[in-house]
Every structure is written in C-alpha cells, then in structure tokens.
Write a protein that holds these residues in place. Structure first.
Motif, short mmCIF file in Angstrom:
data_model
loop_
_atom_site.label_atom_id
_atom_site.label_comp_id
_atom_site.label_asym_id
_atom_site.label_seq_id
_atom_site.Cartn_x
_atom_site.Cartn_y
_atom_site.Cartn_z
N ASN A 7 43.04 30.22 48.40
CA ASN A 7 42.30 31.47 48.28
C ASN A 7 41.39 31.69 49.49
O ASN A 7 40.54 30.86 49.79
N PRO A 8 41.58 32.78 50.21
CA PRO A 8 40.76 33.03 51.39
C PRO A 8 39.54 33.86 51.11
O PRO A 8 38.79 34.18 52.02
N GLY A 9 39.33 34.24 49.89
CA GLY A 9 38.34 35.27 49.56
C GLY A 9 36.91 34.80 49.65
O GLY A 9 36.60 33.65 49.95
N THR A 10 36.05 35.72 49.32
CA THR A 10 34.61 35.48 49.40
C THR A 10 33.95 35.44 48.04
O THR A 10 32.74 35.42 47.95
N ALA A 11 34.78 35.48 46.97
CA ALA A 11 34.19 35.59 45.63
C ALA A 11 33.78 34.23 45.11
O ALA A 11 34.42 33.22 45.36
N ARG A 63 23.24 53.19 55.14
CA ARG A 63 23.11 53.50 53.72
C ARG A 63 24.30 52.97 52.95
O ARG A 63 25.42 52.91 53.46
N ILE A 64 24.04 52.55 51.70
CA ILE A 64 25.10 52.04 50.84
C ILE A 64 24.86 52.56 49.42
O ILE A 64 23.77 52.40 48.86
N GLN A 65 25.86 53.19 48.86
CA GLN A 65 25.76 53.76 47.52
C GLN A 65 25.90 52.65 46.46
O GLN A 65 26.41 51.56 46.74
N LEU A 83 28.12 48.88 46.41
CA LEU A 83 27.41 47.61 46.54
C LEU A 83 28.23 46.43 46.03
O LEU A 83 28.26 45.37 46.66
N LEU A 84 28.90 46.60 44.91
CA LEU A 84 29.69 45.53 44.31
C LEU A 84 31.15 45.92 44.30
O LEU A 84 31.51 47.08 44.07
N THR A 85 32.00 44.95 44.54
CA THR A 85 33.44 45.17 44.50
C THR A 85 34.07 44.12 43.61
O THR A 85 33.46 43.10 43.27
N ALA A 86 35.30 44.35 43.22
CA ALA A 86 36.02 43.39 42.39
C ALA A 86 36.31 42.13 43.19
O ALA A 86 36.70 42.18 44.36
N ALA A 87 36.08 40.98 42.53
CA ALA A 87 36.34 39.72 43.20
C ALA A 87 37.83 39.52 43.39
O ALA A 87 38.64 39.93 42.57
N LEU A 113 29.53 40.87 45.96
CA LEU A 113 28.91 41.78 46.92
C LEU A 113 29.93 42.28 47.94
O LEU A 113 30.84 41.54 48.34
N ASN A 114 29.74 43.52 48.35
CA ASN A 114 30.60 44.13 49.37
C ASN A 114 30.15 43.63 50.74
O ASN A 114 29.36 44.27 51.43
N THR A 115 30.62 42.46 51.13
CA THR A 115 30.16 41.83 52.37
C THR A 115 30.55 42.65 53.61
O THR A 115 29.82 42.63 54.60
N GLU A 116 31.65 43.34 53.55
CA GLU A 116 32.06 44.14 54.71
C GLU A 116 31.04 45.24 54.99
O GLU A 116 30.63 45.45 56.14
N LYS A 117 30.61 45.93 53.95
CA LYS A 117 29.63 47.00 54.12
C LYS A 117 28.27 46.43 54.53
O LYS A 117 27.58 47.00 55.39
N LEU A 118 27.88 45.30 53.95
CA LEU A 118 26.61 44.68 54.30
C LEU A 118 26.60 44.22 55.76
O LEU A 118 25.58 44.33 56.45
#
Length: 686
Positions: A673-677, A654-656, A660-664, A272-277
């Motif tokens: 790993n600092p990521g959110t995936a 609004r989110i297209q 909504l989804l981005t590459a992990a 999920l695109n957590t930044e946009k959410l």
C-alpha cells in the motif's frame, strides 16, 4: 545719391547683417553639432550610478488619458529607499537602482534619426505632459529622470519606440530638444512594474519550517443591522515535515454562528487531504503581492482598531470597502478586525505565528487607490481580479512552555533520598541498632555491652571470661553437629575485629543462623533504584543460602549473575547487574563520606542542578526574545498596509470543509500500500 550708390549701400548693409547673424548663430551650431555626433556619450556628466538618489518615471495611458507616475527615492537622513508614488512603501531598490542608473551611464549615441519635431509622434518620443495631452493621443514616450541628493537632474530621457529590425536599439530624445537619437538601451532595468522594486516575498518564511496551521473558515459582511457573521468550521492541523495530523476539527451551528462549536469525530475511513495542504504550504512560501494601499490611521499592527478609528466614518468605510470589519471585543474598548473571507493562522518553528485575513476583491475602491500596474496584476492572477489581504504576526506561546526544573536538595537527607541511598547507613563492623519496637525482649545476659548499668557491665565481663575459659578447654575437641548448634544458641559474644577472625570463626559465620541469633550487621545490596534487597546475604536468602558461601561479596554475586546471563544470551541482565553494582557503589561511596564531605557533596549537587535549571530557563528566554524581535520586525513592515495578492494565490490558500478530508485509500493485501492513510484517519503518512 544715385542709384548705384544706393545699391552698393544696401549690399554693404546686407553683408553686415549676414556677418552678425553668422556670428550669433555660430556657438549654438557648434554646440548642436557636438551633441549629436555618433559615438559620443549622451550624458557626459553622468558617470557615477551611486550618485543617483531618486528615479522618476512618467507614462501616459492613452485609453484613460491619464499620466501615471512611478518614483523611487532614498531618504537623505536614514538612507532607506521608499516609493513615494505608493505612499512611501519600503523599496528593495539598492541593486535595482544601480542597474537602472547604469543603463544611462555611458549611454552612447549610435545615430541621429531626425532633428524635426514633426517626427516625434511617429517615433514615440512625445513628452508625457498632462496639460498638453488628451484621451486618444498617441506616440507618447516614457520620461525617465535621475536626480542626486539635492534633487538636481543627473540625466533625463524620453524613451520611444524600438527601431524596426534592430534588436535592442530604440529611439530616444532629451526633453526640450528636437533631435531624436538611436541608442542601444537595457530598458528592462527601467521598469515601472511595482513588484520589481519591492521585496516580493511578503512573508519571508520557508514551507519546511511550518509546524501548525489553524484554518478559520467564516464570512463577514456589512448589512443595515450591522455585521453579519457566518461560521463554517475551524481546524487545527499540525505539520511534521511532509506529514500532517489533525489536532481538532470544530463545526458551528448553521442557525447560530455565535454558539459553541461542536467537535467533529472523524471517521476511520477519512484522512486529511495532504495534496491540498501541501499546496497551501507552497503558496505561503511563494506568496507575492501585486500592489499595496495604506491603511487608515488608528489601526494597530495586531489588526485591532481603537475608538478613534471607529468614530472615523471615512476610516471605517475604507476598511469595509476592502472587506474588513471592526467588531467590539469587549476588552478595554478595543475592536477586532474581522475579514470578509475568513483567516489562516500559520505557526513556524521559531515561534512566530502569521495571521492572514482575506478581504474583498480589489478594484472596488476609489480610483486614486488603484495600482498603476493593475492590468499587469490582473493578467498575473489569471482571473482578472485580485484580492485584499491583511497580515500581522504574534508570538505562538504554545511553543514556549515553562521548562521542567529539577528540584534542588536543601539537606543531606534530601540529597541521599535523591541519590537513592541512606543518609546515615549502619556501620559494617558494629551491631545494628534496632528500634525498641522491633527488638525482642532480651535476657539480662543478652543485653548489649554498652549498657549504662555498672552491674550489668560486670556480669557481662564475668560471662565473657567463663565463655573464653570453656572455649579454650575444648579447643582440641572436634565439634559435633549438636555442639555447633549449641554454640549458635549461646548469648551474644564479644566479637573480634574482622581482620583477626580465625578460619574456624569464618566457617562458623557461614552456617545457617537460628531464630535466636543475636543482632548482627547484615550486608544489604542496593539496586540502582535505591531499594534494599536481601539477595546473596546468607540465611536471609532462604534456599540460596545453602548453595552460596556467605563470604561471597555482592560484587562477586553480580559477576556470577552477569556471567550466567551472558552465557544464556540475555544482554538485558548484564545491564541490570551493572546498574545494581553502580547503585551499590554509590551508596558505599556516599556512606563512607564524613559529615563535612557530605555537606560539600550537597553544595556541589546544588550548584550543578542550579546551573542546569538556569541553562533551561535561559534557553527558553533566548528563544522567546528572538521570536519577539522577529515579530516586531515583521509587523513594522505589515502594520501600515493593505496588500493586494493575485486571486489564484488566494484560492490556493483557502480550503473548503468538503475538501479537508478525503476517503482513505484501501490497504492492499500484498502489503504494498503506497497511501497516506492511517487507521485512525487523523495522521498523515508514518
């Protein structure tokens, strides 16, 4: 009469005329001189700011040649502040009104700039009267008027240009008078900006309370054939603090938006695109409006339209022009109002769900519905346009599931089963009564002593006396292994009470029993789960019976087991032993109760369980009632209005589908790993 006399007469008449003129003009001159004296208050009788019950401000648009009015008024009966210039929209004006009134209370004259009306235009204090003004007129000031409950003027002032090189000083004059004064005025409190007089935080929610969002990305428009609907996707996203997880993702066929959606399988490489959410959450927390327009009659607070509204062409046109279209639901003749640019449903922790529906760009309706602050709103939006919005709330039923209630035992047997014990345990000191199916066929001499056959009772007594005589005769003779074994094969003998057993009898009890051992009471250990076991019970333990003395109690066995587990470093074994002990004590304590005591225990357990079940039901009911009250209060605010929000706020909400989804992010081999995936691509950071 000669010339001299005539001249004298004219002088006398002139003096008399001058005297009369001076007499008539003297009061006015004295009043005027007093009112323009520097240091004097401009409004001597306006001393209490709380006396102000209304404020009206009139401004002139030089380019449009129009007069705009902004008014705030307190209802005499309810005490509620509203904005009549916005069709009675509720105002948050208690503090703002007090500050505005205080700006004129005690306002002192610093100087008199001029008494000539010809200077009014240059000083910007021309009165804004629509009938006297035309497009292009300049020098028009802002008219501010305070009135009391009886609509009597408390203070009225025309505010003009600021004094050059004198910070905070401004030119003002009273309507209908020529003198222009210099005063030091806190003009910010006399704002005509709509947002300054309302509760600007529209939703009144906190981003940290958001628990779920449902995004419905669709588009609706009016065509000659009716309503055209295009559906893109629907996504249900759950929030847990700063973490996000995807509940479900549905997509609709492009050629048939009314067809059933297809569930999208999310690839493990997507997250999920957590930044946009998070941007959406923050925008909801800070959602502000720049204007309002009253909705047509016949539209309910849950954004449904009735038949009367649908038959009203003017009302339908009002909705459609702002991007909202009534569509039949087939449910009792009601119509659901769809929006031109989809909707967003937001649930918060208290069980309230907000429904936001996004319409067309504002400014496309009639001029009388335009905001007087449209220019300011456009500058705030950053794009030159604003957006219409409909808002309603409802109770999120999913947050109020029926509680799991504990079953209430109705009989002693049900209570015993709930406690995991026997309702009628076997007596300790009496032989166990086995069912006829499990008892082996017994010889006449082996039948129980409580048989109802009189002859059998006599035979049993005779046998008992013979056994006792034989035993007394052999008391002094040591028993060999064969004799000990023979004793165990004898018919059932009458046992003495446990506290009168001889030491030799106790030693006999510890010896292994043979297959022909008569029925006897076995002490059964009950575990915490209520299941009977044979551990530590003499011959029934198999090999264990050879190593442990039979007179060792279950508690001692447990203690030995706990000690062994402790020495081996196994705390879990200690806990299991404690549970076994508690279970055994529960069985013994319940078994020792009389029938009346068991009945009392049953009633006590019933009361306890009923109280706990009632507490759970009341807790759910209280939370549900609180959510319903909150929904009613919010919808009382939302029901009558179209809201206008800045365009940049709309874009944040609004989110297209492709956003909504981005590459992990790839997982680093060094474990940093600092990521959110997550591997499944659905959840946010752990």
């Amino acid at each position: 009469m000669n010339e001299g006399q005539k001249t004298g007469l004219f002088c006398i008449v002139g003096l008399l005329t001058l005297a009369v003129g001076l007499f008539l003009s003297w009061p006015n001159a004295e009043r005027l001189e007093t009112s323009v004296t520097p240091g004097k208050p401009l409004f001597e009788n306006f001393k209490d700011p709380l006396a102000a019950a209304s404020l009206k401000m009139v401004t002139f648009d030089e380019e449009q040649g129009q007069v705009d009015t902004f008014e705030v008024r307190r209802d005499r009966d309810t005490g509620v502040w509203t904005i009549p210039s916005r069709k009675g929209y509720p105002a948050d004006a208690v503090e703002q009104m007090k500050d505005a009134a205080n700006a004129l209370v005690g306002l002192q004259i610093l100087d008199v700039q001029t008494r000539n009306a010809e200077d009014h235009e240059a000083l910007g204090v021309v009165e804004p009267k629509l009938e006297a003004l035309e497009v292009g007129d300049v020098g028009v000031g802002r008219l501010v008027t305070f009135r009391d409950e009886a609509q009597k003027d408390l203070a009225s002032l025309i505010i003009g240009n600021p004094v050059k090189d004198e910070e905070g000083k401004i030119y003002v004059r009273k309507p209908g008078q020529d003198p222009v004064y210099v005063v030091k005025l806190e003009e910010a409190a006399l704002s005509t900006r709509f947002q300054d007089w309302i509760e600007e935080d529209l939703l009144q929610l906190s981003s940290i309370d958001i628990s779920k969002m449902t995004i419905k990305d669709y588009a609706a428009s009016m065509t000659q054939r009716g309503i055209a609907l295009t559906r893109n996707y629907t996504a249900e996203i759950k929030a847990d603090g700063s973490n996000w997880s995807l509940g479900k993702l549905l997509e609709y066929p492009a050629d048939n938006p009314l067809a059933d959606p297809k569930v999208v399988d999310v690839e493990p490489t997507q997250t999920l695109n957590t930044e946009k959410l998070n941007d959406i959450k923050n925008a909801l927390d800070d959602l502000k409006i720049v204007d309002v327009v009253r909705k047509p009659e016949g539209m309910s607070d849950n954004l449904r339209a009735d038949k009367d509204l649908i038959s009203d062409n003017e009302a339908v046109s009002s909705l459609a022009s702002r991007g909202f279209f009534p569509v039949s639901t087939g449910d009792g003749g009601e119509f659901e109002v769809l929006s031109a640019n989809g909707e967003l449903n937001v649930s918060v922790n208290d069980g309230v769900q907000y429904v936001l529906r996004f319409g067309n760009v504002s400014g496309l309706t009639e001029d009388d519905d335009k905001s007087a602050d449209e220019a300011e709103g456009e500058s705030e939006s950053g794009t030159g346009v604003n957006r219409y919005l409909l808002v309603t709330t409802r109770v999120d039923e999913e947050q109020f599931p029926a509680p799991e209630l504990a079953p209430v035992p109705q009989t002693i047997e049900e209570l015993a089963a709930m406690l995991g014990v026997e309702a009628k345990p076997q007596p300790k000191d009496e032989p166990a009564k086995e069912s006829p199916e499990s008892q082996p066929e017994m010889k006449e001499a082996e039948k129980p002593a409580d048989s109802t056959d009189a002859n059998q009772d006599k035979k049993s007594e005779t046998a008992a006396e013979e056994m006792k005589t034989e035993s007394d005769a052999k008391t002094d003779e040591p028993k060999t292994d064969e004799s000990a074994k023979a004793d165990t094969d004898k018919p059932a003998e009458v046992k003495e009470p446990a506290d009168k057993k001889s030491d030799s009898a106790k030693e006999q009890d510890t010896k292994p029993e043979t297959k022909e051992k008569p029925a006897a009471v076995e002490e059964v250990e009950v575990s915490g789960s209520g299941e009977a076991t044979g551990e530590g019970q003499g011959a029934d333990d198999g090999d264990a019976g050879d190593d442990k003395p039979a007179d060792e109690t279950p508690a001692e066995n447990d203690a030995a087991e706990v000690k062994s587990d402790t020495e081996s470093g196994e705390p879990a074994a200690m806990e299991n032993a404690a549970k076994k002990k508690d279970g055994a004590e529960e069985e013994l304590s319940f078994a020792e109760l009389s029938d009346d005591e068991k009945q009392e225990r049953l009633e006590a357990e019933q009361e306890k369980i009923l109280k706990e079940n009632t507490r759970k039901l009341d807790e759910r009911k209280d939370r549900l009632n609180a959510a319903q009250r909150r929904v009613r209060d919010l919808n009382a605010r939302f029901a009558d209005w179209y809201y206008v929000i800045p365009e940049n706020t709309y874009r944040e909400l609004r989110i297209q589908r492709d956003e909504l989804l981005t590459a992990a992010e790839p997982i680093k081999l060094d474990g940093s790993n600092p990521g959110t995936a997550n591997p499944d691509g659905l959840n946010g950071p752990e």
